[in-house]
Design an enzyme around this catalytic site. Structure first.
Site, PDB file in Angstrom:
ATOM      1  N   LYS A 162       0.812  -1.232   0.000  1.00 43.64           N
ATOM      2  CA  LYS A 162       0.000   0.000   0.000  1.00 43.64           C
ATOM      3  C   LYS A 162       0.841   1.277   0.000  1.00 43.64           C
ATOM      4  O   LYS A 162       0.434   2.296  -0.555  1.00 43.64           O
ATOM      5  CB  LYS A 162      -0.935   0.000   1.207  1.00 43.64           C
ATOM      6  CG  LYS A 162      -2.010  -1.080   1.164  1.00 43.64           C
ATOM      7  CD  LYS A 162      -3.041  -0.811   0.086  1.00 43.64           C
ATOM      8  CE  LYS A 162      -4.213  -1.789   0.161  1.00 43.64           C
ATOM      9  NZ  LYS A 162      -5.134  -1.617  -0.970  1.00 43.64           N
ATOM     10  N   GLU A 185      -9.802   5.744   3.174  1.00 43.92           N
ATOM     11  CA  GLU A 185     -10.649   4.658   3.659  1.00 43.92           C
ATOM     12  C   GLU A 185      -9.755   3.468   3.905  1.00 43.92           C
ATOM     13  O   GLU A 185      -8.681   3.372   3.319  1.00 43.92           O
ATOM     14  CB  GLU A 185     -11.713   4.323   2.608  1.00 43.92           C
ATOM     15  CG  GLU A 185     -11.268   3.332   1.519  1.00 43.92           C
ATOM     16  CD  GLU A 185     -10.148   3.846   0.617  1.00 43.92           C
ATOM     17  OE1 GLU A 185      -9.976   5.079   0.532  1.00 43.92           O
ATOM     18  OE2 GLU A 185      -9.444   3.017   0.003  1.00 43.92           O
ATOM     19  N   SER A 225       1.714  -9.728  -0.970  1.00 47.29           N
ATOM     20  CA  SER A 225       1.442  -8.291  -0.913  1.00 47.29           C
ATOM     21  C   SER A 225       1.541  -7.691   0.483  1.00 47.29           C
ATOM     22  O   SER A 225       1.695  -6.476   0.627  1.00 47.29           O
ATOM     23  CB  SER A 225       0.054  -8.015  -1.497  1.00 47.29           C
ATOM     24  OG  SER A 225      -0.917  -8.797  -0.821  1.00 47.29           O
TER      25      SER A 225
END
Lengths: 265, 399
Positions: B92, B114, B381
Site C-alpha cells: 500500500k 478509507e 502483498s
C-alpha cells in the site's frame, strides 16, 4: 409541454415560487408513501421528489441514509417506487413526480426498460446523483425520447464553462446544490447561492431549484428570492422520523404548509 | 497481447471505469487529473517518488524462492515477491507516497483515506506523518474489531480513525464515508484512495504508483532463473497489488496472469467477495465494473476471512482484463486461504497477510500438477502480523 414545464409556467404567471419536498419511497413503510405524497400536495407542494432507496447513498447525510435503510428493510426497489408513482398518478393527474437516486438501480433495470416503465408510471423527471453529463448523454437521450425530463445538478464547485455543458443536456429544471457537502448539512451560505445563480441563468432558460441544507421556512423564503424553486429533503424526512404513525401525515402536511405560507408571503 | 493505451481521456477501460460522481466532485477530479498529467512527466516529481521508494520504503523488494514449500507441493517452483518487507508491511505504501506527493504539489494539507484491513490506513497515516499533513482515516466498525493492531498503529502515527457505522460497516461503507468527507471539504482535502478503483483518474494513478512491483519483477526474475515466470498470481480485492504486478507483464507473451478473489464460505453459498467470478456489471463508488448486487441493483454484503478483500466491487481495469481474456480470475475460499497461511509460516518462516494467503493458496492448488521446471510468481502483498488474532480465533488457538 411536460408536467414540470407546465407547473413552472403556471407558477410564474401567478408570480409564485415552486416548493419541491423530498421523501424516500418506502420510508417508513411502503404503504405510507402514496398517502405521504398526497399529504405533501395538500400542504402546498408543487413538484414531488421521490427518493429511490439505495444501499450506498454516497451523497446523502445521516438522515436520508437512515430513510434509505428503513425502506431497504422492507425490500423496496426501483420497481416498487415506480408502482407507488403509478398509484399516486391514479388520483393526482397534475403534480409532477421526479425520481431522485443513484445510477446502479437504473443500470440493473436497464436504460430502455427503466425509461419505458417510468413514463408508463406517470413519472415526469429523473435526477441521478452519480450520472454527470459525461456519463449520461445516451441515457439523457433515452429519457427525452420517453418524455422524461433529465434533471442535472450544478454545484458551487462547477466551473463557469462547465455550466453550459450541463445545461445542454438538462431538462425540466436545474438543481443547484447550495453547499459543498451531503444532503441535510446545516450550513447554507445565502450570499454564495445568490452569487452563483446569475451565471446559471445566463446559460439556460430552465428554472433553477436550490436544495441541500434548507431547514426552515425563513431560509426557504430567502432562497426563493433568488431561485425559482426550493427543495427540502432531510428536514421533511426528520418530520417523518419523529412522528408516530397517527401524527405523521398531519405533521408533514403542516410543515410543508408553513414553508408554503412563507414562500407566498 | 499488445500493450494498450488505457484508460481513455474520460477514464474508460472499454465499458468500465469512468467518472460516476456527484457534480460537486467533478471539478476536484478534473484538477487531480490535470495535476497528475503534469506530475507524471515532471522529472523532479518522479525522482523524489523513486528516492522515497528506495530510502523510506526499502525498495526494491526482493524475490524469494520458497524452496521447501515448493518441494513439499511436489511441482512448480514458487517465487514470492516480498512486498511484505516494505515499510509498513504491505504494497500500500507505494501508492500512498505517490498520492501524498501529489497532495503536497496541490497545496493540500489535509488527507483522508478509507481502509479495510487497515494496511492502507496505516500507509496513509505514515505518509501524513512523514510529510506533516493532517490525516483522517475512515474504517468500518466491523473491521476495527478484527484489525485492532492496525487501528492502534494509525493512532500512534497521529491519524484520527473514524468508525463507520452505516451499511455493512466494512470497507465499502468506509469508502462512502470518505467520499462524503471529501465532498464537504473538497477544497482543503486530498483523498488518498487505497485501491485501483474509484472515479477516474484514481484507477490509473494507483496502477501507475503500484506498477513498480511488476517492473522490478521483470528484471529480477531473469536474474534469478534466467527467464520470466510461467504465471503471475495475486489476490484481488479492489485490485491494486494485482494490477501493480500484472500491468508490466501484459505485453509479455507466455506469462499467465491469475487474479485470486475471496471465495469466502464458497461461491455457491453467496457468502463471498468475488465480483469477477460471480458478479455482474454495475456502478458503485464512482466507476463501472463487476459488482456484487441483487436484482434491484442494491449492493449486497460480502464475506471474507480477510478484511482487505471484503469489497463488493473490483477495479475497472481488472474487469477489462477479464473480458479481454488477458488475465484469468479464480476464487479461493476462507479455509484454503487459512491452510496456505499456516503452510507458509511452517515451511518458509514467513507470516503472510490473509489477503496474500489467497494468492498463495491458488499457487498451492495448481503447482502440484505442473512440472518442477515451471515457475509461479506470487505477489506476497503484505505480512500477516495484523491477522494473528483472527487466525488464532479461527484455528482454535489460545493466545
Amino acid at each position: 409541454m411536460s408536467r414540470i414545464a407546465a407547473t413552472f409556467t403556471a407558477l410564474k404567471a401567478q408570480n409564485k415560487k415552486a416548493l419541491i419536498p423530498f421523501i424516500t419511497a418506502g420510508d417508513p413503510a411502503p404503504d405510507r408513501t402514496v398517502p405521504l405524497m398526497h399529504a405533501l400536495v395538500a400542504g402546498g407542494a408543487d413538484i414531488l421528489e421521490l427518493g429511490v432507496p439505495f444501499s450506498d447513498p454516497m451523497a446523502d447525510g445521516p438522515t436520508i441514509q437512515r430513510a434509505s435503510e428503513r425502506a431497504l428493510k422492507h425490500g423496496v426497489g426501483l420497481k416498487d417506487v415506480l408502482a407507488m408513482s403509478a398509484e399516486f398518478r391514479q388520483t393526482n393527474a397534475s403534480t409532477p413526480v421526479v425520481l431522485m437516486g443513484y445510477a446502479n438501480p437504473i443500470e440493473a433495470m436497464g436504460w430502455d426498460a427503466f425509461c419505458g416503465a417510468a413514463a408508463q408510471a406517470g413519472v415526469d423527471g429523473v435526477l441521478t446523483v452519480d450520472y454527470p453529463p459525461e456519463e449520461s448523454a445516451e441515457f439523457a437521450a433515452k429519457c427525452a425520447a420517453a418524455g422524461l425530463d433529465n434533471i442535472y445538478l450544478l454545484a458551487p464547485t462547477t466551473p463557469v464553462e462547465r455550466i453550459a455543458t450541463v445545461a445542454k443536456l438538462a431538462r425540466g429544471f436545474i438543481y443547484y446544490v447550495s453547499l459543498k457537502g451531503v444532503t441535510g448539512a446545516a450550513t447554507l451560505d445565502l450570499a454564495e447561492v445568490a452569487a452563483h445563480l446569475p451565471a446559471i441563468h445566463a446559460a439556460t432558460g430552465l428554472p433553477i431549484g436550490v436544495g441541500f441544507g434548507i431547514r426552515d421556512a425563513q431560509t426557504a423564503r430567502q432562497v426563493a428570492e433568488v431561485a425559482d424553486a426550493v427543495v427540502i429533503g432531510s428536514r421533511i424526512v426528520q418530520e417523518i422520523e419523529n412522528s408516530t404513525p397517527e401524527t405523521m401525515l398531519n405533521n408533514v402536511k403542516n410543515f410543508v404548509a408553513g414553508v408554503r405560507a412563507a414562500l407566498d408571503k | 497481447m499488445q500493450m494498450y493505451d488505457l484508460p481513455d481521456a474520460q477514464g474508460h477501460f472499454g465499458p468500465y471505469g469512468g467518472v460516476f460522481v456527484a457534480e460537486t466532485l467533478v471539478a476536484a477530479l478534473d484538477e487531480l487529473k490535470r495535476e497528475y498529467e503534469v506530475a507524471r512527466h515532471d522529472p523532479d516529481f518522479l525522482a523524489e517518488y523513486r528516492h522515497e521508494l528506495k530510502h523510506y520504503v526499502g525498495r526494491p523488494s526482493p524475490i524469494y524462492h520458497a524452496r521447501r514449500w515448493s518441494e513439499a507441493l511436489g511441482g512448480a517452483q514458487i517465487y514470492l515477491k516480498r512486498e511484505d518487507l516494505n515499510h509498513t508491511g504491505a504494497h500500500k505504501i507505494n501508492n500512498t507516497i505517490g498520492q501524498a506527493l501529489l497532495a503536497r504539489r496541490m497545496g493540500k494539507k489535509r488527507v483522508i483515506a478509507e481502509t479495510g484491513a487497515g494496511q492502507h490506513g496505516v500507509a496513509s497515516a505514515t505518509v501524513a506523518a512523514r510529510y506533516g499533513m493532517e490525516c483522517v482515516v475512515y474504517m468500518g466498525s466491523e473491521d476495527i474489531k478484527r484489525q485492532s493492531p492496525n487501528v492502534f498503529r494509525m493512532k500512534l502515527l497521529g491519524a484520527k480513525v473514524v468508525a463507520v457505522e452505516s451499511g455493512s460497516k466494512t470497507l465499502k461503507d468506509a469508502l462512502n464515508e470518505a467520499m462524503r468527507d471529501w465532498v464537504t471539504n473538497v477544497e482543503s482535502t486530498f483523498y488518498i484512495l487505497g485501491t485501483a478503483a474509484g472515479p477516474h483518474p484514481y484507477p490509473m494513478l494507483v496502477r501507475d504508483f503500484q506498477r513498480v512491483i511488476g517492473d522490478e519483477c521483470l528484471t529480477q526474475m531473469p536474474e534469478m532463473i534466467g527467464r520470466q515466470p510461467d504465471a503471475v498470481i495475486a489476490c484481488v480485492g479492489g485490485g491494486s497489488n494485482a494490477i501493480g504486478i500484472f500491468y508490466p507483464y501484459i505485453p509479455v507473451d507466455g506469462v499467465r496472469l491469475i487474479g485470486v478473489e475471496a471465495g469466502g464460505r464458497g461461491i455457491r453459498t453467496g457468502q463471498h467477495a468475488a465480483p469477477l467470478s460471480a458478479g455482474t456489471p454495475g456502478v458503485l463508488h464512482g466507476f463501472r465494473s463487476y459488482l456484487m448486487q441483487d436484482g434491484n441493483g442494491q449492493v449486497i454484503e460480502t464475506h471474507s476471512i480477510s478484511a482487505g478483500l471484503d469489497y463488493p466491487g473490483v477495479g475497472p481495469e481488472h474487469a477489462w482484463l477479464k473480458d479481454s481474456g488477458r488475465a484469468e480470475y479464480v476464487s479461493i475460499d476462507d479455509d484454503e486461504a487459512l491452510a496456505a497461511f499456516h503452510n507458509l509460516c511452517r515451511y518458509e518462516g514467513i507470516i503472510p497477510a490473509l489477503e496474500s494467503s489467497h494468492a498463495l493458496a491458488h499457487a498451492a492448488r495448481i503447482a502440484p500438477a505442473m512440472g518442477k521446471d515451471k515457475a509461479l510468481l506470487v505477489n506476497l502483498s503484505g505480512r500477516g502480523d495484523k491477522d494473528i488474532d483472527t487466525v488464532a480465533r479461527l484455528s482454535g488457538i489460545e493466545l
